[in-house]
Design a protein around this motif. Structure first.
Motif, short mmCIF file in Angstrom:
data_model
loop_
_atom_site.label_atom_id
_atom_site.label_comp_id
_atom_site.label_asym_id
_atom_site.label_seq_id
_atom_site.Cartn_x
_atom_site.Cartn_y
_atom_site.Cartn_z
N SER A 166 0.81 -1.22 0.00
CA SER A 166 0.00 0.00 0.00
C SER A 166 0.85 1.27 0.00
N SER A 167 2.17 1.10 -0.04
CA SER A 167 3.07 2.27 0.03
C SER A 167 3.18 2.97 -1.32
N LEU A 168 3.55 4.24 -1.29
CA LEU A 168 3.75 5.02 -2.51
C LEU A 168 4.87 4.43 -3.35
N PHE A 169 5.91 3.92 -2.67
CA PHE A 169 7.03 3.32 -3.39
C PHE A 169 6.56 2.17 -4.29
N TRP A 170 5.73 1.27 -3.75
CA TRP A 170 5.29 0.11 -4.53
C TRP A 170 4.32 0.50 -5.64
N LYS A 171 3.60 1.60 -5.45
CA LYS A 171 2.67 2.05 -6.48
C LYS A 171 3.40 2.65 -7.69
N ILE A 172 4.62 3.13 -7.46
CA ILE A 172 5.37 3.80 -8.54
C ILE A 172 6.53 2.97 -9.06
N TRP A 173 7.37 2.46 -8.17
CA TRP A 173 8.65 1.87 -8.58
C TRP A 173 8.54 0.71 -9.56
N PRO A 174 7.66 -0.30 -9.38
CA PRO A 174 7.65 -1.44 -10.30
C PRO A 174 7.45 -1.06 -11.76
N TRP A 175 6.44 -0.22 -12.05
CA TRP A 175 6.21 0.15 -13.45
C TRP A 175 7.24 1.17 -13.92
N TYR A 176 7.72 1.99 -13.00
CA TYR A 176 8.70 3.01 -13.36
C TYR A 176 10.01 2.35 -13.81
N VAL A 177 10.49 1.35 -13.03
CA VAL A 177 11.74 0.68 -13.36
C VAL A 177 11.54 -0.25 -14.57
N LYS A 178 10.29 -0.63 -14.84
CA LYS A 178 9.98 -1.52 -15.96
C LYS A 178 9.87 -0.77 -17.28
N PHE A 179 9.23 0.40 -17.26
CA PHE A 179 8.97 1.11 -18.51
C PHE A 179 9.79 2.39 -18.68
N VAL A 180 9.78 3.22 -17.65
CA VAL A 180 10.38 4.56 -17.80
C VAL A 180 11.91 4.51 -17.82
N CYS A 181 12.51 3.90 -16.81
CA CYS A 181 13.97 3.90 -16.70
C CYS A 181 14.66 3.28 -17.93
N PRO A 182 14.24 2.10 -18.39
CA PRO A 182 14.92 1.51 -19.55
C PRO A 182 14.85 2.40 -20.79
N VAL A 183 13.67 3.00 -21.02
CA VAL A 183 13.50 3.84 -22.21
C VAL A 183 14.38 5.08 -22.13
N VAL A 184 14.36 5.74 -20.98
CA VAL A 184 15.15 6.97 -20.82
C VAL A 184 16.65 6.67 -20.91
N ILE A 185 17.10 5.62 -20.21
CA ILE A 185 18.52 5.27 -20.24
C ILE A 185 18.94 4.90 -21.66
N ALA A 186 18.10 4.14 -22.36
CA ALA A 186 18.42 3.73 -23.74
C ALA A 186 18.51 4.94 -24.66
N LEU A 187 17.57 5.87 -24.54
CA LEU A 187 17.59 7.06 -25.37
C LEU A 187 18.81 7.93 -25.09
N MET A 188 19.13 8.08 -23.82
CA MET A 188 20.30 8.88 -23.45
C MET A 188 21.58 8.22 -23.95
N PHE A 189 21.65 6.91 -23.82
CA PHE A 189 22.84 6.19 -24.30
C PHE A 189 22.97 6.32 -25.81
N TYR A 190 21.86 6.17 -26.52
CA TYR A 190 21.87 6.31 -27.99
C TYR A 190 22.35 7.70 -28.38
N ARG A 191 21.84 8.70 -27.66
CA ARG A 191 22.24 10.09 -27.95
C ARG A 191 23.73 10.30 -27.70
N SER A 192 24.27 9.66 -26.65
CA SER A 192 25.69 9.85 -26.34
C SER A 192 26.57 9.19 -27.39
N VAL A 193 26.11 8.04 -27.93
CA VAL A 193 26.90 7.35 -28.97
C VAL A 193 26.85 8.12 -30.28
N ILE A 194 25.66 8.60 -30.63
CA ILE A 194 25.50 9.33 -31.88
C ILE A 194 26.21 10.68 -31.81
#
Length: 441
Positions: A413-441
């Motif tokens: 029932s905590s705020l952490f569990w309501k946000i972290w699972p989907w955030y680390v599943k969808f948001v973090c990978p996409v943002v890290i991948a985009l930033m990494f792609y931008r750094s390589v390019i």
């Protein structure tokens, strides 16, 4: 599980994990990046990246580590049930060994400058301590690795935790004292303005954002298994989200404190006739630490030798609190999986790192910058991306929840569990991948 060792207290873990995060990545790297990226604009973006990207990845490492009670290689293998876990963990172990290899060289420089400051206090001239030579680099790199080895041989509670509890408060006291003193000097106010007033137009600059992400990952020791291994030593009753938040806040706080010290110190140096600009940009990197600031200390007379000693003592302490966590990553693997005694494993890996560092020293121009780029700009973000995939997609969500409930029955029932699972599943990978792609390019 007690045979693996564990942290004896919450404070011991927080200081040890924060010590891992608080190293040259904060004390040197953060102010350097601030100088390179126009001051407060970088500070603002670093804070954003630290909370939105680094903290979720930090939590992934801590949760995996405590749940599996294993080193990075074995933990990811258990989660994936395949060779990909072993492969990813192995890449992390190799990366942390390479980071420690170049890190030990720089930390060795800090020791040499510390001894030079001590000699100056006693009015003794030892020019070879600060002269750029292969012999000096090898000697002090070996000395630093020996110090790291001694602490890690002591184990978790009697080595890492015992020293972290002593070194971290000392580090914070030194930073506070130096900030207060530097702020009283002519020119400091201009440094404070450069550090605190952002250039709004550059906040969303792509290069600045990439640097901020890389700095957040590097300063929190993410992607290479240090936090995962430390997480494996955390007691089951501890609340992991709160522990992780404490570590992140201490790390971010020390990074900001380092900027509050070094950026004003640069402008004090300018007021004392020291050149701090290279064209329109502030001098950064090794020139900042080993030329600009020593020139400032020299211009301050005898009190400058005292301040110099305090500053380089701070740098050595910060280096050591991070290096012990780096060495612990491969040591934990040899102890857990190969059954090698901790003392033997620690000495063996220290010797391996020494040989790699020696190769870098002997081929400095070709290898030093290359190793830093490969490990911190490429390998660490990619490993962080893969850890998000393991935590978000591979590992079963109910198993993660069960692990978190060990420290907090109300996790679901905590705020952490309501946000972290989907955030680390969808948001973090996409943002890290985009930033990494931008750094390589």
């Amino acid at each position: 599980m007690s045979a693996r060792g564990q942290f004896s207290s919450k404070l011991g873990f927080v200081l040890a994990a924060a010590g891992s995060a608080v190293g040259l990545g904060n004390i040197w790297g953060f102010p350097t990046k601030v100088a390179e990226n126009g001051g407060a604009a970088f500070v603002a973006m670093y804070l954003v990246m630290a909370f939105l990207l680094a903290y979720p990845v930090l939590m992934a490492e801590l949760i995996i580590g405590r749940a599996k009670r294993a080193n990075m290689i074995d933990a990811l293998k258990q989660i994936s049930g395949s060779k990909w876990g072993t492969f990813t963990g192995s890449i992390g172990a190799v990366t942390v060994i390479l980071i420690l290899a170049f890190y030990s060289i720089v930390a060795g420089w800090m020791i040499s400058y510390l001894l030079d400051s001590l000699a100056s206090v006693a009015s003794i001239e030892l020019a070879w301590l600060t002269a750029d030579s292969i012999a000096r680099n090898l000697i002090f790199m070996a000395l630093f690795l020996s110090l790291t080895c001694i602490v890690v041989i002591g184990g978790v509670s009697n080595g890492i935790e015992r020293w972290s509890v002593r070194l971290m408060p000392t580090l914070l006291i030194l930073i506070a004292c130096l900030i207060i003193y530097v702020s009283t000097l002519d020119g400091a106010i201009d440094g404070w303005k450069a550090f605190l007033i952002p250039n709004v137009s550059s906040v969303l600059d792509a290069g600045l954002m990439i640097d901020a992400m890389g700095q957040a990952f590097f300063s929190m020791s993410l992607g290479v298994g240090t936090m995962l291994v430390y997480g494996s030593y955390v007691q089951k009753h501890e609340n992991l989200p709160k522990l992780g938040a404490s570590v992140a806040l201490v790390d971010i706080g020390v990074a900001v404190l380092a900027g509050m010290l070094i950026i004003p110190a640069m402008y004090v140096a300018l007021a004392n006739g020291v050149q701090i600009f290279n064209g329109d940009e502030l001098i950064s990197g090794p020139d900042l630490i080993f030329q600009v600031l020593p020139s400032l200390f020299s211009s301050m007379g005898y009190i400058g030798t005292i301040v110099s000693f305090g500053f380089f003592a701070l740098m050595v302490i910060a280096s050591l609190t991070s290096s012990i966590s780096m060495l612990e990553v491969p040591v934990a693997y040899l102890v857990d999986s190969k059954g090698i005694k901790r003392t033997k494993a620690t000495i063996l890996l220290s010797v391996i790192v020494f040989f790699i560092s020696s190769i870098i020293v002997l081929n400095f121009e070709q290898l030093f910058g290359l190793v830093i780029t490969i490990t911190t700009e490429y390998s660490q973000p990619l490993l962080g991306l893969v850890l998000c995939i393991f935590a978000g997609w591979v590992w079963k969500r109910d198993q993660i929840l069960t692990e978190l409930k060990n420290g907090n029955e109300d996790t679901e029932s905590s705020l952490f569990w309501k946000i972290w699972p989907w955030y680390v599943k969808f948001v973090c990978p996409v943002v890290i991948a985009l930033m990494f792609y931008r750094s390589v390019i």
